[in-house]
Design a protein around this motif. Structure first.
Motif, mmCIF file in Angstrom:
data_model
loop_
_atom_site.group_PDB
_atom_site.id
_atom_site.type_symbol
_atom_site.label_atom_id
_atom_site.label_comp_id
_atom_site.label_asym_id
_atom_site.label_seq_id
_atom_site.Cartn_x
_atom_site.Cartn_y
_atom_site.Cartn_z
ATOM 1 N N GLY A 170 0.815 -1.204 0.000
ATOM 2 C CA GLY A 170 0.000 0.000 0.000
ATOM 3 C C GLY A 170 0.853 1.259 0.000
ATOM 4 O O GLY A 170 0.686 2.139 -0.842
ATOM 5 N N ASP A 171 1.779 1.350 0.950
ATOM 6 C CA ASP A 171 2.706 2.478 1.063
ATOM 7 C C ASP A 171 3.781 2.097 2.077
ATOM 8 O O ASP A 171 3.833 0.957 2.540
ATOM 9 N N ARG A 172 4.626 3.060 2.418
ATOM 10 C CA ARG A 172 5.686 2.790 3.382
ATOM 11 C C ARG A 172 5.108 2.372 4.738
ATOM 12 O O ARG A 172 5.621 1.467 5.405
ATOM 13 N N SER A 173 4.023 3.035 5.152
ATOM 14 C CA SER A 173 3.382 2.682 6.419
ATOM 15 C C SER A 173 2.929 1.229 6.421
ATOM 16 O O SER A 173 3.040 0.533 7.429
ATOM 17 N N GLY A 174 2.415 0.782 5.276
ATOM 18 C CA GLY A 174 1.972 -0.600 5.180
ATOM 19 C C GLY A 174 3.123 -1.581 5.341
ATOM 20 O O GLY A 174 2.966 -2.637 5.964
ATOM 21 N N LEU A 175 4.285 -1.225 4.806
ATOM 22 C CA LEU A 175 5.471 -2.079 4.971
ATOM 23 C C LEU A 175 5.901 -2.105 6.434
ATOM 24 O O LEU A 175 6.184 -3.175 6.986
ATOM 25 N N TYR A 176 5.937 -0.938 7.067
ATOM 26 C CA TYR A 176 6.297 -0.881 8.484
ATOM 27 C C TYR A 176 5.344 -1.734 9.324
ATOM 28 O O TYR A 176 5.757 -2.484 10.205
ATOM 29 N N GLU A 177 4.062 -1.583 9.060
ATOM 30 C CA GLU A 177 3.062 -2.344 9.822
ATOM 31 C C GLU A 177 3.238 -3.847 9.634
ATOM 32 O O GLU A 177 3.102 -4.628 10.584
ATOM 33 N N ALA A 178 3.496 -4.245 8.398
ATOM 34 C CA ALA A 178 3.668 -5.669 8.117
ATOM 35 C C ALA A 178 4.879 -6.231 8.855
ATOM 36 O O ALA A 178 4.835 -7.340 9.394
ATOM 37 N N LEU A 203 12.144 -1.304 14.402
ATOM 38 C CA LEU A 203 10.715 -1.345 14.717
ATOM 39 C C LEU A 203 10.343 -0.392 15.850
ATOM 40 O O LEU A 203 9.343 0.320 15.770
ATOM 41 N N PHE A 204 11.119 -0.389 16.923
ATOM 42 C CA PHE A 204 10.733 0.365 18.109
ATOM 43 C C PHE A 204 11.240 1.803 18.106
ATOM 44 O O PHE A 204 10.684 2.643 18.822
ATOM 45 N N HIS A 205 12.283 2.085 17.321
ATOM 46 C CA HIS A 205 12.808 3.448 17.288
ATOM 47 C C HIS A 205 12.521 4.121 15.944
ATOM 48 O O HIS A 205 11.796 5.121 15.896
ATOM 49 N N ARG A 206 13.056 3.542 14.890
ATOM 50 C CA ARG A 206 12.928 4.183 13.568
ATOM 51 C C ARG A 206 11.483 4.233 13.094
ATOM 52 O O ARG A 206 10.935 5.302 12.849
ATOM 53 N N ALA A 207 10.838 3.078 12.940
ATOM 54 C CA ALA A 207 9.482 3.044 12.394
ATOM 55 C C ALA A 207 8.504 3.744 13.334
ATOM 56 O O ALA A 207 7.616 4.481 12.898
ATOM 57 N N GLY A 208 8.680 3.519 14.649
ATOM 58 C CA GLY A 208 7.783 4.148 15.600
ATOM 59 C C GLY A 208 7.885 5.655 15.581
ATOM 60 O O GLY A 208 6.880 6.357 15.749
ATOM 61 N N ALA A 209 9.092 6.177 15.377
ATOM 62 C CA ALA A 209 9.279 7.626 15.344
ATOM 63 C C ALA A 209 8.751 8.226 14.044
ATOM 64 O O ALA A 209 8.234 9.351 14.027
ATOM 65 N N GLU A 210 8.868 7.484 12.957
ATOM 66 C CA GLU A 210 8.494 8.015 11.649
ATOM 67 C C GLU A 210 7.011 7.875 11.343
ATOM 68 O O GLU A 210 6.453 8.680 10.611
ATOM 69 N N VAL A 230 2.977 6.928 12.504
ATOM 70 C CA VAL A 230 1.963 6.772 13.545
ATOM 71 C C VAL A 230 1.318 5.388 13.460
ATOM 72 O O VAL A 230 1.060 4.740 14.483
ATOM 73 N N ARG A 231 1.035 4.928 12.259
ATOM 74 C CA ARG A 231 0.376 3.629 12.108
ATOM 75 C C ARG A 231 1.255 2.497 12.616
ATOM 76 O O ARG A 231 0.779 1.573 13.282
ATOM 77 N N ALA A 232 2.544 2.562 12.306
ATOM 78 C CA ALA A 232 3.452 1.516 12.779
ATOM 79 C C ALA A 232 3.557 1.549 14.294
ATOM 80 O O ALA A 232 3.528 0.510 14.959
ATOM 81 N N ARG A 233 3.675 2.750 14.866
ATOM 82 C CA ARG A 233 3.761 2.878 16.323
ATOM 83 C C ARG A 233 2.488 2.336 16.977
ATOM 84 O O ARG A 233 2.542 1.637 17.990
ATOM 85 N N SER A 234 1.344 2.651 16.386
ATOM 86 C CA SER A 234 0.077 2.167 16.928
ATOM 87 C C SER A 234 -0.015 0.651 16.865
ATOM 88 O O SER A 234 -0.529 0.005 17.792
#
Length: 207
Positions: free
Chosen positions: A48-56, A105-112, A114-118
């Motif tokens: 879907g987008d970068r957020s989707g990759l982070y979430e996955a 996961l906990f620093h980079r994606a979470g900081a960048e 919102v969806r991944a952090r959530s």
């Protein structure tokens, strides 16, 4: 995304894992795409987008950690201290062996994102709820509300302490585990001992 080949999606996530392990938590999306042998637009198209990759990635790896820890803290009838020690040791071993991925996961994606952090927060919260349920079901903490409070507190304490420990290379892991287990067992057992002592004192006062 729905309709995408799950094997292809899994292969892309495998490539992302390799790129993160090799280049660290600051790896670029271009490097992840290159590791997968695709362009960034094709990579994003599968998620879907970068957020989707982070979430996955978050969903994949946080669930893996939970699956590894669940049998240890859910071992019915086991000694509380031994179970806590085995669970915490397994967690610290997992994150230290996959340091770049953990920090991604906990620093980079979470900081960048919102969806991944959530997503990470939701998965960690579910572990706290599960642990609270185990504490209540086994009668370790008979009050269900207090069991939930302690379940979430223990998970949060271990996660934040583990995050700190990763930056303390000279601090022995076993010392960290022992200290955390001390806190957990005290939180579970001391209130019960206090309650029993209070009951005994009141009974003695009536004699």
């Amino acid at each position: 995304m729905s309709g995408r080949d799950p094997d292809r999606r899994r292969a892309l996530l495998d490539a992302a894992d390799r790129a993160i392990a090799a280049e660290g938590p600051d790896v670029s999306m271009a490097a992840i795409a290159a590791a997968a042998g695709v362009t960034k637009p094709i990579l994003y198209r599968h998620f879907g987008d970068r957020s989707g990759l982070y979430e996955a990635l978050a969903d994949r790896h946080v669930r893996t950690v939970i699956a590894r820890l669940r049998p240890r803290f859910a071992e019915a009838g086991g000694d509380l201290r031994a179970r806590a020690s085995a669970t915490i040791t397994a967690y610290l071993d997992l994150v230290s062996a996959n340091l770049n991925l953990y920090r991604f996961l906990f620093h980079r994606a979470g900081a960048e994102d919102v969806r991944a952090r959530s997503r990470v927060t939701s998965l960690v919260r579910s572990l706290g709820e599960e642990l609270g349920g185990v504490l209540a079901a086994e009668g370790v903490v008979p009050d269900p509300a207090r069991a939930q409070v302690l379940g979430h507190a223990f998970v949060g304490m271990v996660q934040t302490t583990g995050d700190w420990w990763l930056d303390q290379p000279d601090l022995d892991r076993d010392q960290v585990v022992e200290s955390l287990v001390d806190v957990i067992t005290a939180a579970v057992t001391e209130p019960e001992l206090t309650r029993r002592s209070g009951t005994a004192s009141r009974a003695a006062g009536r004699t």
